[in-house]
Design a protein around this motif. Structure first.
Motif, short mmCIF file in Angstrom:
data_model
loop_
_atom_site.label_atom_id
_atom_site.label_comp_id
_atom_site.label_asym_id
_atom_site.label_seq_id
_atom_site.Cartn_x
_atom_site.Cartn_y
_atom_site.Cartn_z
N ASN A 65 -9.25 5.90 -9.22
CA ASN A 65 -10.51 5.48 -9.15
C ASN A 65 -11.56 6.27 -9.71
OD1 ASN A 65 -12.71 3.99 -7.92
ND2 ASN A 65 -12.48 4.93 -5.82
N ARG A 94 1.95 10.69 -7.72
CA ARG A 94 0.89 10.07 -8.22
C ARG A 94 0.47 9.91 -9.64
NH1 ARG A 94 -4.93 10.65 -8.18
NH2 ARG A 94 -6.03 8.61 -7.69
N GLN A 128 -5.42 6.60 4.81
CA GLN A 128 -4.98 5.86 3.68
C GLN A 128 -5.60 6.20 2.26
OE1 GLN A 128 -3.67 2.00 4.03
NE2 GLN A 128 -3.56 1.57 1.70
N ASN A 129 -6.91 6.40 2.29
CA ASN A 129 -7.64 7.08 1.14
C ASN A 129 -7.10 8.36 0.86
OD1 ASN A 129 -9.28 4.78 1.16
ND2 ASN A 129 -10.72 5.73 2.14
N ASN A 163 -3.61 8.18 -0.57
CA ASN A 163 -3.60 7.52 -2.06
C ASN A 163 -3.91 8.52 -2.71
OD1 ASN A 163 -3.24 4.94 -1.24
ND2 ASN A 163 -5.20 4.23 -1.21
N ASP A 164 -4.91 9.59 -2.59
CA ASP A 164 -5.33 10.52 -3.52
C ASP A 164 -4.42 11.75 -3.84
OD1 ASP A 164 -7.46 9.21 -4.07
OD2 ASP A 164 -8.94 10.22 -3.32
N SER A 221 -3.37 1.37 -8.96
CA SER A 221 -4.33 0.98 -8.14
C SER A 221 -5.15 2.11 -7.21
CB SER A 221 -3.90 -0.23 -7.31
OG SER A 221 -3.36 0.41 -6.15
N THR A 222 -4.52 2.95 -7.16
CA THR A 222 -5.32 4.13 -6.48
C THR A 222 -6.21 5.12 -7.38
OG1 THR A 222 -3.78 6.11 -6.76
CG2 THR A 222 -3.46 4.37 -4.99
N SER A 229 0.87 -1.37 0.01
CA SER A 229 0.01 -0.24 0.03
C SER A 229 0.90 1.23 0.10
CB SER A 229 -0.97 -0.07 1.09
OG SER A 229 0.05 0.15 2.31
N THR A 230 0.25 2.25 -0.39
CA THR A 230 1.15 3.68 -0.47
C THR A 230 1.62 4.10 0.75
OG1 THR A 230 -0.95 4.79 -0.59
CG2 THR A 230 0.05 4.15 -2.86
#
Lengths: 486, 829
Positions: A479, B510, B500-501, B504-505, A476-477, A5-6
């Motif tokens: 979305n 990224r 984490q969400n 991730n963003d 994978s993030t 995971s990141t």
């Protein structure tokens, strides 16, 4: 928190590494312990208490075992305590379901999520108290150090199951040097690439196949799904183990290898010597061997029964019966350890059955001819793949129909062409997966006696793998919310 | 005892550090801490009957603005007075001198904080005013304000030329009363206990840190002896740290700075009103030639504001720009000088790329002559009225932005010495760190050292600059919000998951990593799949998954759909409205040949679903409700031209026209006087862009193709497709009112009132239907106005609108993919 995971990769790992490598030696254990608890609490803070209770229980249990004479009772109580957590969180609903089904009962299920890694750390805890009971190691007087052994984050989630006597010295006294850190980083990258680039790609194919209704699968598709799953589970699990071993190395630990190219095995016995070695050796040390030694004990019911059987049928048959019983218990437990479901139990017994047959027939002995070796390898792979179909299926009924479809006994009508399941990228992943499951690049990470140029080339390749893995994790993030406005 | 005292002091120290690190937990209103303003302001404006009044301001360290918005109708000037604010109390005395032809009137004073905006949202930047006095009279003792919550005071009856002396103390807002003492005391107790029990470990840590700093300082003199990799890596990392810190010491953020540095373009925009989507209403000549095609975006006629963007090659030297615009009708043109248009990675907003402009003249009149640094976010705009056949001459000079010390906030507010000292200290710290590493880790191998440094840099970099984006247009969603630390023990212990969400963003790099992954994926794949669509690289077609229209063909579902349509018809009949149901066939069924060879298009499933749809139509027809489904017609029309866009699920103008003709055949049976447009009434044009509500396309920014996937690197092997667009020649006669999810059309040559209710397929339909009716009202169902599951509850949501509009005809026009949702039409839940 998952290794792939990141938040782990780009937040937790760099901070923990920096802190760990920079602090004084006396503080390293505390940093690692805090990091491990934080790692565990990140996903499910409620269950930290369960893990810490396990630590306290085993700490107290081991000290009492070493102090008092009623060692056996104390050992049993401690193990019972450990297993009670495991039973409650992992197996309670399984038993309720089966009791309800058997007796048409209406016992309510408990609303509980299984704490991550409970199977692994429970076995580690049991290994500690048993080692103390056997007087192989001294009980750990410093609770922080015991907590570090049980909660150590690199192997907390997916193993390897580190036995206490293997790491007892390292917990007390370990060194971090450049070689270890460099090796750890390399091993971590290899594991990450295995997990992210191979396992996830092949897993997508396997998921697509195994989520289809069985009547919509044809023979080719079922084989494709089974093969992809076979390689997915290997790269997933061995990737995690590689990452764990790599992280352990960065922090100065040396964990034992967990996989040794299992798909080159020529028998199921050999396969289990190469697959999930830490679990196999755990069951061997703490379950199989004690069962096999039970008849040697003085004046117990088992030893008396064994002697009676030996008199009646001879020592060879009595030994075979004892081995059979031991294998039955071990492989039942192995299957049940993997999951609370009949498919896992059947899968465990299926493996035990083939090992027993191989032991009886001597099939697992080495052949000299190439044809014989090839046949052995074909047999082993077939048994492994079919076994993993049972392992992957949600129900035994699905597994049965899936196996029948694989051999063309049942025929479903596929909705999709093969391209729906595999595109060029999946074919590449599968090819690389098959090639790398053989020990062709086994010495890639070795540096002793290698030229600088070769090491540099390997390092460049590892960096490329790392960047590709990071890209895959980042993707994978992604979305997208389809169609609608914000 | 000693240990207790040490623990208390230690606990105090640790709690102070924690309070400073996580202030939001320990403050009653954490916004006061989060958005602190360095500037306070007082707005002073006239109120009441005055004319040509002005206010002069005297005072120290003040900045006075006279912005446009503060003027009232009678051209009275108000003022905005800005002044610095710090943690220390500062006293200001401001003399306001109203003068000019003021009569006895009032002054309104608004005490407020800075207008702080982040992502176009105003944030509460608090300022605390104390002891406010006017002409010596106390007005208020203490007021904590921010921009949206000012303290207003009206000073009555001031006479002309009389001075008003305003004095007040001001400081940043956080004080002892804002602190949650229960938390602080709790923390102090906890920290003290922690220190008490962990005294040995902490002592060791502190000692080692002090020892480290000591060694580091002693090494300063010796560092030249280290002729090895440590110096090199330290220099590289210092430079890297400087680059990472650009957002801290420039007024631009990192990406803006880099984009500006390498910018090679300047740009301007011409904004005008036009109710057609055809030719521009003026002729344009420009020297130098623009880099891009100076034609407006392909915006439908339903949006009257059009814009032309012109981009020019910018160099380091000043270049002259000359524009000549010959207008073909009366109107207004807004001229916007700006920087080049470069979208950010999320496709939501532009980079603030700076360009220098000077000497702007319009028809010889100088609008400004001094050097102005402009960007898209801070552009210079001027509205210029033009008459028919009048030629507008615009002249200006532009160049690439030259950075000066003014652009660097750090250098501006501090000075160069701090910067150099900071860098030197950082360098020595890094040198010391690597020295310590080297000592601890032994003698390293060079290539392994480089691997480790690169690996750890790669691990550290993403957390260095978490983006503050709020939404991602490319993903068509809001980005996850950062959870507050105080929420750790709230909301089901899911802080980790939510963080984490967020991470991730927002982590840095990224989008670059996603792009890399997509490049690889696209290069390697034959077919690109995402959960909701598949894209065939060879042919350039993409299709929505599932390929069939309805997945639920159970008789109860079909019956529910029919019942709802019958009930809607009943409602229409009761209100004297004629209902027509119009179903737009699915693209996947019209172009199924492109699927069947490649991707397992299930003919059986298609036939099954078609039969189910047919059954619905038959049932509806039985109740005398006209149901139009132009499947065969579109299949035939597809032989002539594309009826659907290749990379969207919407139909083209040509497809919409075929559908329109079929619908009008039915309508004209009941309303024979209804005019039907023909293609002769339309201007034809070709374009490769896709016209729909998002201006969505795969070949030019902005890439909003949310339906598809995360990529601007589509490996298109097929040649670019051009679509035919139809714009009505009488577009000017059409009056359009655009609401949030409605559009109202009035066309003098049409007849009857039509209400069109439906999904996004109707956007292209609107090129034709409103030209048949005198009034058309369009309601878009799926525009995000209600929850997705409620979108089709038409009678519940729009009954009032239907009754208020009283249409003669109600057309329910939906895509075949939405047909199963018609079972909600009459739902009242």
């Amino acid at each position: 928190m998952l290794f792939s995971s990141t938040t782990f990769l780009f937040l937790f790992l760099p901070i923990v590494c920096a802190l760990y490598l920079l602090v004084r030696k006396e503080l390293k254990d505390y940093v690692l312990l805090l990091a491990s608890i934080f790692f565990y609490a990140w996903g499910e803070p409620r269950y930290v208490a369960v893990m810490l209770l396990t630590v306290i229980l085993n700490y107290v249990g081991a000290i009492l075992i070493s102090k008092y004479k009623c060692k056996k009772v104390l050992l049993l109580l401690t193990i019972l305590g450990d297993l009670s957590f495991l039973f409650y969180f992992k197996y309670f609903n399984f038993f309720v379901e089966n009791i309800n089904a058997l007796f048409d009962g209406h016992i309510d299920f408990i609303k509980v999520i299984m704490p991550i890694g409970i199977s692994f750390y429970t076995f580690q805890a049991i290994s500690y108290v048993v080692d103390v009971y056997r007087e192989e190691v001294e009980p750990q007087r410093n609770i922080y150090k015991l907590a570090l052994y049980i909660t150590l984050f690199p192997q907390l989630v997916a193993g390897p199951i580190v036995k206490y006597h293997d790491v007892a010295d390292q917990i007390e006294n370990r060194t971090v040097d450049f070689e270890k850190v460099a090796y750890g980083v390399k091993r971590f990258i290899v594991g990450l690439a295995k997990k992210v680039l191979l396992a996830n790609t092949l897993g997508a194919v396997a998921d697509k196949v195994f989520t289809q209704p069985i009547d919509q699968l044809d023979c080719m598709t079922t084989w494709l799904g089974a093969i992809c799953y076979t390689f997915q589970i290997y790269y997933d699990f061995s990737g995690y183990s590689d990452m764990a071993i790599g992280l352990g190395s960065i922090f100065g630990f040396k964990f034992l290898e967990n996989f040794n190219y299992p798909y080159i095995s020529r028998s199921i016995t050999e396969y289990w010597r190469r697959w999930h070695i830490s679990l196999g050796s755990w069951f061997r040390d703490y379950m199989f061997m004690p069962i096999m030694f039970l008849p040697l004990a003085r004046n117990t019911a088992i030893s008396r029964s064994y002697r009676w059987v030996m008199k009646k049928v001879g020592s060879k048959v009595a030994n075979a019966i004892m081995t059979f019983i031991a294998l039955l218990i071990v492989w039942f437990s192995t299957g049940f350890w993997h999951g609370a479901g009949w498919t896992f139990i059947v899968w465990g017994l299926y493996n035990g059955f083939f090992i027993f047959i191989e032991t009886l027939t001597g099939w697992n002995r080495d052949r000299k001819s190439i044809g014989g070796k090839a046949l052995q390898h074909f047999y082993a792979m077939l048994v492994i793949i079919l076994g993993l179909v049972i392992f992957r299926s949600d129900t035994m009924q699905y597994a049965w129909h899936y196996l029948l479809t694989m051999f063309g006994i049942e025929r479903g009508e596929t909705m999709y062409h093969l391209i729906y399941y595999v595109d060029r990228i999946e074919i590449i992943a599968l090819t690389v997966g098959i090639v790398c499951s053989a020990p062709l690049c086994s010495k890639m990470l070795e540096v002793e006696g290698r030229s600088q140029l070769r090491i540099a080339a390997v390092n460049l390749w590892l960096l490329a793998l790392f960047i590709l893995s990071a890209a895959s994790i980042a993707a994978s993030t992604y979305n997208p919310f389809i169609y609608f406005r914000f | 005892m000693k240990r207790i005292i040490k623990a208390l002091f230690g606990g105090l120290g640790v709690s102070i550090v924690l309070c400073a690190l996580f202030p939001s937990i320990f403050l009653k209103n954490d916004a006061k801490w989060t958005y602190q303003s360095d500037v306070g302001r007082v707005d002073v404006a006239f109120a009441g009957e005055v004319c040509d009044g002005k206010i002069n301001v005297q005072g120290k360290t003040l900045r006075v603005d006279r912005p446009q918005w503060i003027h009232d109708d009678k051209h009275n000037q108000g003022v905005v007075v800005h002044f610095p604010v710090s943690y220390l109390r500062k006293t200001y005395q401001i003399t306001l001198k109203p003068w000019g032809k003021t009569q006895e009137t009032s002054l309104i004073m608004s005490f407020r904080g800075k207008d702080l905006r982040i992502q176009n949202q105003r944030k509460p930047a608090y300022v605390r005013f104390e002891n406010i006095r006017l002409n010596g009279k106390a007005v208020a003792r203490e007021k904590t304000v921010w921009h949206n919550k000012p303290f207003k005071y009206r000073l009555e009856k001031i006479s002309d030329n009389s001075n008003v002396i305003l004095s007040f103390d001001v400081r940043k807002p956080v004080s002892a009363s804002d602190i949650r003492w229960d938390m602080v005391i709790g923390l102090f107790v906890l920290c003290s206990l922690f220190v008490f029990f962990s005294y040995g470990a902490i002592r060791g840590f502190v000692c080692s840190t002090i020892e480290w700093i000591g060694v580091m300082i002693s090494d300063v003199g010796k560092f030249l002896k280290f002729h090895n990799w440590k110096i090199l890596i330290s220099v590289i990392l210092t430079l890297l740290a400087n680059i990472l810190c650009i957002p801290l010491w420039t007024e631009l953020d990192y990406a803006d700075f880099i984009k500006t540095l390498f910018s090679k373009e300047a740009g301007l925009s011409l904004v005008y009103e036009d109710k057609t989507s055809g030719e521009t209403p003026f002729q344009l000549q420009s020297t130098p030639q623009p880099l891009n095609d100076p034609s407006p975006f392909l915006i439908p006629a339903t949006n009257p504001i059009k814009q032309i963007d012109l981009n020019f090659r910018a160099r380091g030297k000043w270049q002259k720009l000359s524009l000549q615009l010959k207008s073909q009708r009366d109107g207004k043109i807004e001229l916007r000088l700006r920087g080049p248009k470069i979208f950010d990675d999320y496709g939501c907003s532009y980079y603030s790329v700076l360009t220098d402009w000077r000497n702007l003249k319009v028809n010889g009149t100088v609008l400004f002559d001094a050097n102005k640094t402009l960007s898209l976010k801070k552009c210079f705009s001027k509205q210029i009225p033009v008459k028919e056949n009048e030629t507008l001459h615009v002249e200006a000079e532009f160049r690439r932005h030259h950075f000066t010390t003014r652009d660097f906030a750090f250098l501006k507010s501090g000075n160069l010495w701090y910067f150099i000292t900071g860098n030197l200290l950082l360098f020595f710290l890094l040198l010391r760190l690597f020295g310590a590493f080297a000592k601890r880790l032994g003698r390293p191998r060079l290539s392994d050292t480089l691997l480790l440094v690169t690996f750890f840099c790669c691990l550290f970099i993403p957390m260095m600059n978490l983006s503050d984006g709020v939404k991602s247009a490319r993903e068509n969603r809001m980005l996850a919000v950062k959870p507050e630390p105080r929420e750790i023990f709230k909301k089901g212990f899911d802080y980790g998951k939510r963080y984490q969400n967020y991470f991730n963003d927002h982590f840095w790099g990224r989008l670059a990593l996603i792009k890399l992954q997509d490049v690889i994926r696209n290069k390697l794949s034959y077919v690109i799949r995402v959960p909701r669509a598949v894209y065939f690289k060879e042919s350039g077609w993409d299709f929505f998954v599932p390929f069939v229209s309805i997945m639920d063909c159970r008789p109860t579902t079909l019956q529910a759909i029919v019942q709802n349509l019958i009930q809607l018809d009943l409602f229409c009949r009761q209100n004297n409205i004629k209902l027509y149901v119009f179903e737009v066939p699915k693209k996947e069924s019209i172009y199924k040949e492109f699927l069947s060879d490649k991707y397992g298009f299930d003919e059986k499933e298609f036939v099954k679903v078609s039969q189910a749809q047919e059954a619905i139509r038959r049932e509806v027809w039985k109740h005398h409700i006209p149901y139009v489904y132009p499947y065969e017609e579109l299949r035939d029309a597809a032989q002539q031209d594309l009826v659907f866009f290749k990379c969207a699920h919407h139909w083209t103008d040509w497809g919409a026209f075929v559908g329109y003709c079929e619908l009008m055949k039915e309508v004209c049976k009941d309303f024979p006087d209804m005019p039907v447009v023909s293609l002769k009434d339309y201007r034809k044009s070709k374009n490769y862009l896709q016209r729909d509500e998002y201006q969505r396309n795969y070949f030019s920014s902005p890439r909003h193709f949310a339906q598809f996937f995360n990529d601007e690197t589509l490996d298109i092997t097929s040649p670019r497709t051009f679509y035919t667009y139809y714009d009505h020649k009488n577009g000017d006669k059409m009056s359009i009112k655009v609401g949030k999810f409605t559009k109202d059309f009035t066309y003098p040559e049409g007849k009857h009132k039509i209400m069109l209710i439906g999904t996004s397929q109707n956007e292209n339909f609107l090129q034709f239907l409103p030209y048949s009716a005198a009034q058309t009202k369009y309601i878009r169902l799926n525009f995000g106005q209600v929850k997705t599951e409620d979108e089709f509850k038409i009678l519940k949501l729009y009954k009032k609108d239907i009754l208020a509009f009283k249409p003669d005809i109600l057309i329910l026009s939906i895509g075949a993919g939405h047909i199963s949702r018609c079972r909600d039409i009459c739902s009242t839940k």
